[in-house]
Design a protein around this motif. Structure first.
Motif, short mmCIF file in Angstrom:
data_model
loop_
_atom_site.label_atom_id
_atom_site.label_comp_id
_atom_site.label_asym_id
_atom_site.label_seq_id
_atom_site.Cartn_x
_atom_site.Cartn_y
_atom_site.Cartn_z
N TRP A 163 -6.20 8.58 -5.67
CA TRP A 163 -6.03 9.53 -6.79
C TRP A 163 -7.27 10.41 -6.93
CZ3 TRP A 163 -1.48 10.03 -9.32
CH2 TRP A 163 -0.59 8.96 -9.34
N LEU A 164 -8.45 9.79 -6.90
CA LEU A 164 -9.69 10.53 -7.14
C LEU A 164 -10.00 11.52 -6.03
CD1 LEU A 164 -12.02 7.72 -8.57
CD2 LEU A 164 -10.63 9.40 -9.82
N TYR A 165 -9.77 11.11 -4.78
CA TYR A 165 -10.10 12.03 -3.68
C TYR A 165 -9.14 13.22 -3.65
CZ TYR A 165 -11.76 13.85 0.72
OH TYR A 165 -12.29 14.69 1.68
N ALA A 166 -7.90 12.97 -4.00
CA ALA A 166 -6.93 14.08 -4.06
C ALA A 166 -7.36 15.12 -5.08
CB ALA A 166 -5.54 13.55 -4.39
N ALA A 167 -8.00 14.67 -6.15
CA ALA A 167 -8.51 15.61 -7.15
C ALA A 167 -9.80 16.27 -6.67
CB ALA A 167 -8.76 14.88 -8.46
N HIS A 168 -10.55 15.57 -5.84
CA HIS A 168 -11.84 16.06 -5.34
C HIS A 168 -11.70 17.11 -4.25
CE1 HIS A 168 -15.88 15.86 -3.51
NE2 HIS A 168 -15.26 15.66 -2.36
N ASN A 169 -10.75 16.90 -3.34
CA ASN A 169 -10.62 17.77 -2.16
C ASN A 169 -9.31 18.56 -2.21
OD1 ASN A 169 -10.53 19.02 0.32
ND2 ASN A 169 -10.93 17.18 1.52
N PRO A 170 -9.37 19.85 -2.49
CA PRO A 170 -8.15 20.67 -2.60
C PRO A 170 -7.41 20.85 -1.28
CG PRO A 170 -10.11 22.05 -2.68
CD PRO A 170 -10.59 20.64 -2.75
N LYS A 171 -8.05 20.44 -0.15
CA LYS A 171 -7.38 20.57 1.15
C LYS A 171 -6.38 19.44 1.40
CE LYS A 171 -11.16 23.09 3.37
NZ LYS A 171 -12.16 23.10 4.48
N VAL A 172 -6.42 18.40 0.58
CA VAL A 172 -5.45 17.31 0.72
C VAL A 172 -4.06 17.83 0.34
CG1 VAL A 172 -4.74 15.05 -0.15
CG2 VAL A 172 -7.17 15.53 0.25
N LYS A 173 -3.10 17.58 1.21
CA LYS A 173 -1.72 18.04 0.96
C LYS A 173 -0.93 17.04 0.12
CE LYS A 173 -1.59 21.84 3.55
NZ LYS A 173 -1.30 23.18 2.99
N ALA A 174 -1.20 15.73 0.33
CA ALA A 174 -0.45 14.71 -0.39
C ALA A 174 -1.16 13.37 -0.26
CB ALA A 174 0.97 14.61 0.15
N GLY A 175 -0.86 12.46 -1.19
CA GLY A 175 -1.44 11.14 -1.14
C GLY A 175 -0.43 10.08 -1.56
N VAL A 176 -0.66 8.86 -1.08
CA VAL A 176 0.15 7.71 -1.49
C VAL A 176 -0.80 6.60 -1.91
CG1 VAL A 176 1.88 6.00 -0.80
CG2 VAL A 176 2.00 8.34 0.11
N ALA A 177 -0.74 6.24 -3.20
CA ALA A 177 -1.64 5.24 -3.76
C ALA A 177 -0.87 3.93 -3.99
CB ALA A 177 -2.21 5.74 -5.08
N TRP A 178 -1.30 2.89 -3.30
CA TRP A 178 -0.68 1.58 -3.44
C TRP A 178 -1.45 0.75 -4.47
CZ3 TRP A 178 3.48 0.15 -0.09
CH2 TRP A 178 3.73 1.05 0.96
N TYR A 179 -0.80 0.47 -5.59
CA TYR A 179 -1.33 -0.38 -6.66
C TYR A 179 -2.83 -0.21 -6.91
CZ TYR A 179 -0.85 -3.11 -2.28
OH TYR A 179 -0.80 -3.51 -0.96
#
Length: 277
Positions: A163-179
């Motif tokens: 969650w945090l890195y997706a907010a940090h790096n705008p180049k991330v296209k998508a993320g999947v956070a497991w628990y």
């Protein structure tokens, strides 16, 4: 008084070849992914103050691979995380799991969970963000990664970081956070948590959580889900009612095959739908 500078370090020790000692005995349901059609093994990632080890897996042939950052649990980049990288490589991804705790200690050699938590508690979020940035840079420069197709997934401790890195790096296209943990106290090392960045999140995140997770209360998951409603980018949270924490960890008693397989299918679809394929 002369200014003190932090001594640069070099990653001289290797990642563990097996499982973290603290998680023994290992479940008979453990998944082992072979090397057919892929290249996998340890690499060294240049970071701001030295070099850290990482596990990398990718298809044997080709280039411009979509990149998936794989962020570890509290047990380090051990056999399970390495296998997740190989599973992603079989799907056509360049998957990289940098050792996030390298400066603070080798948690794979510790037997006491309390001692592991002491090590993990010393890891600053700023260090993690910087090391992941360096891993992305290495992937694009040295490992045939496509800079326009970047995703991230993480488990437990790594779920929070997703969650945090997706907010940090705008180049991330998508993320999947497991628990991943969603709320917490603001400290110098962990100033923000997922709920704090939820309103401004620009990256679509799929959160996968267990309804019987004793470490992540359902009310915090619902709080996060409610906050995400105000985002301009669509994120989603899936709750498996009967699943405990670490339901994807096939080497542990917490593993739930049905939920783990469903989550893995959702991960693949999520990355494909959001341009990481």
């Amino acid at each position: 008084m002369p200014k003190l500078t932090r001594r640069k370090f070099i990653a001289i020790s290797s990642l563990t070849a097996g499982f973290a000692i603290a998680v023994q005995p290992i479940s008979a349901k453990t998944i082992t992914t072979d090397l057919k059609g892929i290249i996998a093994g340890e690499v060294k990632i240049p970071v701001k103050d030295g070099i850290i080890p990482a596990y990398r897996a990718r298809p044997t042939f080709g280039k411009d691979f979509p990149v998936i950052l794989v962020v570890q649990e509290i047990f380090g980049v051990h056999a399970y995380i390495q296998d997740v990288c190989r599973r992603l490589a079989k799907l056509g991804y360049l998957a990289i799991a940098p050792e996030m705790f390298y400066r603070q200690g080798d948690v794979s050699k510790l037997t006491d969970i309390a001692e592991i938590r002491k090590v993990v508690s010393k890891v600053p979020d700023a260090q993690v963000m910087s090391d992941l940035d360096a891993t992305v840079a290495w992937a694009m420069k040295s490992a045939k990664g496509d800079p326009n197709k970047l995703g991230i997934t993480g488990f437990c401790w790594g779920g929070r970081i997703t969650w945090l890195y997706a907010a940090h790096n705008p180049k991330v296209k998508a993320g999947v956070a497991w628990y991943g943990r969603l709320v917490g106290e603001s400290t110098a090392l962990t100033p923000k948590h997922p709920v704090d960045i939820s309103k401004s999140l620009q990256v679509p995140i799929l959160g996968l959580y267990g309804g019987k997770d004793t470490g992540i209360p359902l009310d915090t998951v619902e709080q996060m889900r409610d906050r995400l409603k105000g985002c301009s980018t669509k994120s989603e949270i899936v709750i498996y009612p009967d699943a405990p924490h670490a339901f994807h960890a096939d080497y542990r008693p917490s593993y739930r095959q049905t939920e783990a397989e469903d989550g893995w299918k959702r991960l693949q679809a999520w990355f494909q739908e959001n341009g990481v394929a």
